[in-house]
Design a protein around this motif. Structure first.
Motif, mmCIF file in Angstrom:
data_model
loop_
_atom_site.group_PDB
_atom_site.id
_atom_site.type_symbol
_atom_site.label_atom_id
_atom_site.label_comp_id
_atom_site.label_asym_id
_atom_site.label_seq_id
_atom_site.Cartn_x
_atom_site.Cartn_y
_atom_site.Cartn_z
ATOM 1 N N SER A 93 0.844 -1.198 0.000
ATOM 2 C CA SER A 93 0.000 0.000 0.000
ATOM 3 C C SER A 93 0.876 1.244 0.000
ATOM 4 O O SER A 93 2.078 1.193 0.289
ATOM 5 C CB SER A 93 -0.910 0.008 1.224
ATOM 6 O OG SER A 93 -0.133 0.129 2.404
ATOM 7 N N GLU A 94 0.254 2.362 -0.294
ATOM 8 C CA GLU A 94 1.003 3.629 -0.344
ATOM 9 C C GLU A 94 1.582 3.977 1.019
ATOM 10 O O GLU A 94 2.720 4.422 1.125
ATOM 11 C CB GLU A 94 0.080 4.736 -0.841
ATOM 12 C CG GLU A 94 0.799 6.076 -1.031
ATOM 13 C CD GLU A 94 -0.117 7.130 -1.628
ATOM 14 O OE1 GLU A 94 0.256 8.317 -1.578
ATOM 15 O OE2 GLU A 94 -1.196 6.770 -2.131
ATOM 16 N N GLN A 95 0.779 3.770 2.077
ATOM 17 C CA GLN A 95 1.249 4.069 3.426
ATOM 18 C C GLN A 95 2.398 3.145 3.819
ATOM 19 O O GLN A 95 3.395 3.576 4.394
ATOM 20 C CB GLN A 95 0.088 3.917 4.420
ATOM 21 C CG GLN A 95 0.463 4.196 5.879
ATOM 22 C CD GLN A 95 0.930 5.619 6.094
ATOM 23 O OE1 GLN A 95 0.497 6.539 5.390
ATOM 24 N NE2 GLN A 95 1.819 5.821 7.055
ATOM 25 N N SER A 96 2.252 1.850 3.472
ATOM 26 C CA SER A 96 3.305 0.887 3.798
ATOM 27 C C SER A 96 4.581 1.196 3.026
ATOM 28 O O SER A 96 5.696 1.064 3.559
ATOM 29 C CB SER A 96 2.839 -0.528 3.479
ATOM 30 O OG SER A 96 3.865 -1.471 3.725
ATOM 31 N N LEU A 97 4.436 1.620 1.766
ATOM 32 C CA LEU A 97 5.600 1.964 0.958
ATOM 33 C C LEU A 97 6.352 3.145 1.569
ATOM 34 O O LEU A 97 7.592 3.159 1.591
ATOM 35 C CB LEU A 97 5.174 2.300 -0.471
ATOM 36 C CG LEU A 97 6.295 2.705 -1.449
ATOM 37 C CD1 LEU A 97 7.317 1.582 -1.566
ATOM 38 C CD2 LEU A 97 5.713 3.050 -2.813
#
Length: 343
Positions: A93-97
């Protein structure tokens, strides 16, 4: 693994001369010199042997410190490699990235800030290269922020450049091609241990030694005559550091393209570090074998010279032999005293 470093360094850091005690007449020094002159040849040979053996022990200690440092570099590189691979996963996900990118940068910062030194001397440079007499530290590269010295101009211009206490002055002729101007610049900057080249994009890039870079990175004082620099008072020209791909600070993790490039650079750096670890292991083994041979030799005067010549080729030389010889002479030490010092 580092046993013996502190003991040998304590001996190394002793002053090579001993101040006379209060009330002792000046003739005491002459008396010591007389005793030294009368010392048996075999005792002097033993002193020389012990000093050179301890010098070899310092080289082993330096190799051990370098090995420990490179093992830490290897561990951080593997951590960073795994982290970058996770960032490239398809289901991120964008947050995880964003979180993984921050973790990659934290590991990158640890690599960049890692200092591997022995006796206040660096053993590994900023590009993760193991240093040796045959492999000096990599150069630092930089460009000038607001000045293009190889731009064509309609009039001649004399430029003066100052770095610390050093300075250089050169003329850049009018209507000359960049390559011609580059020759003038390099000829004048050679005494300052600075060279310049054009990058593939035509950008003027300078390189300097680490000692010069410590002064250059805060800016260069330059004076011009109105063509490339305003005429008048000297001006401080800021510099941009140009990073080589082997420098961990150059690696980027912002996009898939940058992540793929970073993985390739990390893999190459890991391979280089593994080769250097093997080089250290081989070098230390050779030194240990040579020291064992020295300890077993009875008549060692000629063999010692040959052995220490080989040791010098393996590791950087130190002035320890001269210091310990002077210490023994001034103190008029016995064999047992010297043995305990060098234990």
């Amino acid at each position: 693994m580092l046993n013996g470093i502190s003991d040998t360094l304590n001996v190394q850091q002793r002053s090579p001369t001993v101040a006379p005690a209060v009330g002792i007449p000046q003739t005491a020094s002459e008396h010591t010199q007389t005793k030294l002159a009368a010392a048996p040849t075999h005792r002097l040979e033993s002193y020389s042997k012990w000093a050179k053996v301890t010098q070899g022990q310092h080289r082993i200690s330096a190799a051990q410190v370098a090995e420990q440092g490179l093992l830490q570099v290897q561990q951080l590189l593997k951590q960073l490699q795994n982290q970058v691979k996770q960032s490239l996963s398809a289901n991120v996900s964008e947050q995880s990235l964003l979180e993984q990118t921050n973790r990659s940068k934290q590991i990158q910062d640890k690599l960049s800030q890692l200092a591997i030194n022995y006796d206040n001397k660096p053993l590994v440079d900023h590009q993760l290269n193991l240093l040796s007499p045959k492999r000096p530290a990599a150069k630092h590269h930089f460009s000038l922020k607001s000045v293009d010295l190889t731009a064509q101009k309609q009039r001649d211009e004399r430029l003066t450049l100052q770095i610390g206490a050093q300075s250089a002055s050169f003329i850049l002729p009018a209507n000359r091609q960049p390559q011609q101007l580059l020759k003038n610049i390099n000829h004048s900057l050679k005494p300052l241990d600075i060279q310049a080249v054009h990058s593939n994009e035509g950008k003027l890039i300078f390189n300097s030694s680490n000692s010069q870079w410590q002064q250059i990175q805060t800016g260069i004082l330059m004076t011009g005559q109105g063509q490339r620099l305003p005429a008048g008072e000297p001006r401080t020209i800021k510099v941009n550091e140009e990073l080589n791909w082997q420098d961990p600070r150059e690696w980027r993790f912002g996009s898939n393209s940058e992540l793929k490039q970073a993985i390739a650079k990390i893999a190459k750096s890991l391979h280089k570090v593994e080769q250097q670890l093997q080089e250290l292991a081989d070098s230390r083994q050779k030194i240990q074998q040579q020291l064992q041979q020295v300890n077993l030799q009875k008549n060692s005067q000629l063999e010692l010279a040959s052995t220490m010549s080989q040791l010098t080729n393996l590791m950087q030389p130190t002035p320890f032999s001269l210091q310990i010889t002077s210490l023994m002479a001034q103190a008029n030490m016995t064999r047992s005293q010297v043995s305990s010092l060098l234990a």
